[in-house]
Scaffold this motif. Sequence first.
Motif, short mmCIF file in Angstrom:
data_model
loop_
_atom_site.label_atom_id
_atom_site.label_comp_id
_atom_site.label_asym_id
_atom_site.label_seq_id
_atom_site.Cartn_x
_atom_site.Cartn_y
_atom_site.Cartn_z
N UNK A 271 0.84 -1.21 0.00
CA UNK A 271 0.00 0.00 0.00
C UNK A 271 0.87 1.25 0.00
N UNK A 272 1.82 1.32 0.93
CA UNK A 272 2.66 2.52 1.01
C UNK A 272 3.59 2.61 -0.20
N UNK A 273 4.03 1.46 -0.71
CA UNK A 273 4.91 1.47 -1.87
C UNK A 273 4.20 2.08 -3.09
N UNK A 274 2.94 1.74 -3.25
CA UNK A 274 2.17 2.29 -4.38
C UNK A 274 2.06 3.80 -4.28
N UNK A 275 1.80 4.29 -3.09
CA UNK A 275 1.67 5.74 -2.89
C UNK A 275 3.01 6.45 -3.07
N UNK A 276 4.06 5.87 -2.53
CA UNK A 276 5.38 6.48 -2.67
C UNK A 276 5.83 6.51 -4.13
N UNK A 277 5.60 5.41 -4.84
CA UNK A 277 5.98 5.34 -6.25
C UNK A 277 5.20 6.36 -7.07
N UNK A 278 3.92 6.53 -6.76
CA UNK A 278 3.10 7.53 -7.46
C UNK A 278 3.61 8.94 -7.21
N UNK A 279 4.27 9.15 -6.06
CA UNK A 279 4.83 10.46 -5.74
C UNK A 279 6.23 10.64 -6.30
N UNK A 288 13.26 -9.10 1.74
CA UNK A 288 11.85 -9.24 2.10
C UNK A 288 11.01 -8.15 1.46
N UNK A 289 11.51 -6.93 1.46
CA UNK A 289 10.77 -5.83 0.84
C UNK A 289 10.58 -6.08 -0.65
N UNK A 290 11.61 -6.56 -1.31
CA UNK A 290 11.51 -6.83 -2.76
C UNK A 290 10.49 -7.92 -3.06
N UNK A 291 10.25 -8.83 -2.10
CA UNK A 291 9.21 -9.85 -2.31
C UNK A 291 7.82 -9.23 -2.26
N UNK A 292 7.64 -8.25 -1.39
CA UNK A 292 6.31 -7.64 -1.22
C UNK A 292 6.04 -6.51 -2.20
N UNK A 293 7.10 -5.91 -2.75
CA UNK A 293 6.95 -4.73 -3.60
C UNK A 293 7.57 -5.01 -4.97
N UNK A 294 6.75 -5.13 -5.98
CA UNK A 294 7.28 -5.40 -7.30
C UNK A 294 8.01 -4.18 -7.84
N UNK A 295 9.11 -4.42 -8.52
CA UNK A 295 9.88 -3.33 -9.11
C UNK A 295 10.81 -2.62 -8.15
#
Length: 412
Positions: A271-279, A288-295
């Motif tokens: 959820x936070x990754x999507x918002x941060x990437x959009x910003x 572990x983070x790379x498993x949960x956040x694509x790209x």
Amino acid sequence: MRAADYGMRAQAVKNHCASLTTETKNELLRALAERLQVSMAEILAANEQDLAATHGLSSAMQDRLRLTAERIEAIAQSVEQVATLPDPLADAQEKRIFTNGLTQYKVTVPFGVIAIIYEARPNVTIDAAALALKSGNTVILRGGKEAQHTNLVLTQCVRDVLHDAGLPEDIVQYVQTTDRSLVGELLRERSTIDLVIPRGGRGLIQFVLENSTVPVIETGSGICHVYVDKAADPMKATAIVMNAKTQRPSVCNALETLLVHRAVAPQWLPVIAEKLTAAGVELRGDEATCRYVSGCRPVTAEDWATEYNDLILSVKVVDDLDAALAHIARYGTRHSECIISEDRHAIERFLREVDAAAVYANASTRFTDGFEFGLGAEIGISTQKLHARGPMGLEALVTYKYCLYGTGQVRS
């Protein structure tokens, strides 16, 4: 001029500056705030000239350098706020009368001559001048070459106000040469300069610490962390992380590393990754983070120790509070750290054990600022423990001495 010339000129007027009344100092500050607004077009033109020459500067450095009408208004407001603050030189701190009749006063006094060495932050020119005037210090300013035109115009605003009041302009001096060798000379000018305060990146601060024979107050870099605990409110966590990272990423109190408890990472990190990437934030994460956040780009050991001052964020999934505390202890710069949690025990432990100038529970690290702390402005954010820590305002620019009144007493 040589460094010694700046120092001697400051010494020549320091007693004049220290003896100014509170009323006079406040009038000077109000006049300076007005002069900044009247001179806005000239300041902006000089700033545009500096910005036009910023080849190769990162977007973060350009943001620090850039002035707008709104930012100049904010600088003027901070000067006006300094005028409303109590005079740090107004009263004696302590009085004691000894059995032999000797009367002792502990009184607050200015340091005397302060050299401020800083990078592409033109707001520092006015912050330093305003705080120095109110605390009775003379100041020698040496800003970064990237902001040379802006700093010269801003300094002239201060000197014009002093001139109009019939006061020595050398209460505030600006080192006009961009020759770095003169900085080294200033740092060794112990006979005329009482204190050096560097404000900038790690390279500048380290240079000053390693080369100065004049006492230094260290203002450190800001590798700031936010730890999202397993008991965090996800909505609070999202709002705080977004503010701490994206509101103004170029400053030292912006978030650089996000630590997330393993129990909440699978649901909250995407959820936070999507918002941060959009910003526009580039994410660099552990395995572990790379498993949960694509790209997500794999993080490096160097990333954990980097103050990005940009839209880049390191992210790590940690097992528990102990792991978060251990990471902060290793990579933190004792600037600003935050826990997001609804667990009172976890909060109190974090606040107690984290070694930093400002430690937050459920609030953005972006509040570590002299204006936000009610200091009017700041001379820098100290990450050391002696004399001053955190945002440094008027009280950080004074020391004390003992004055004793006798009637002929001698020691037996």
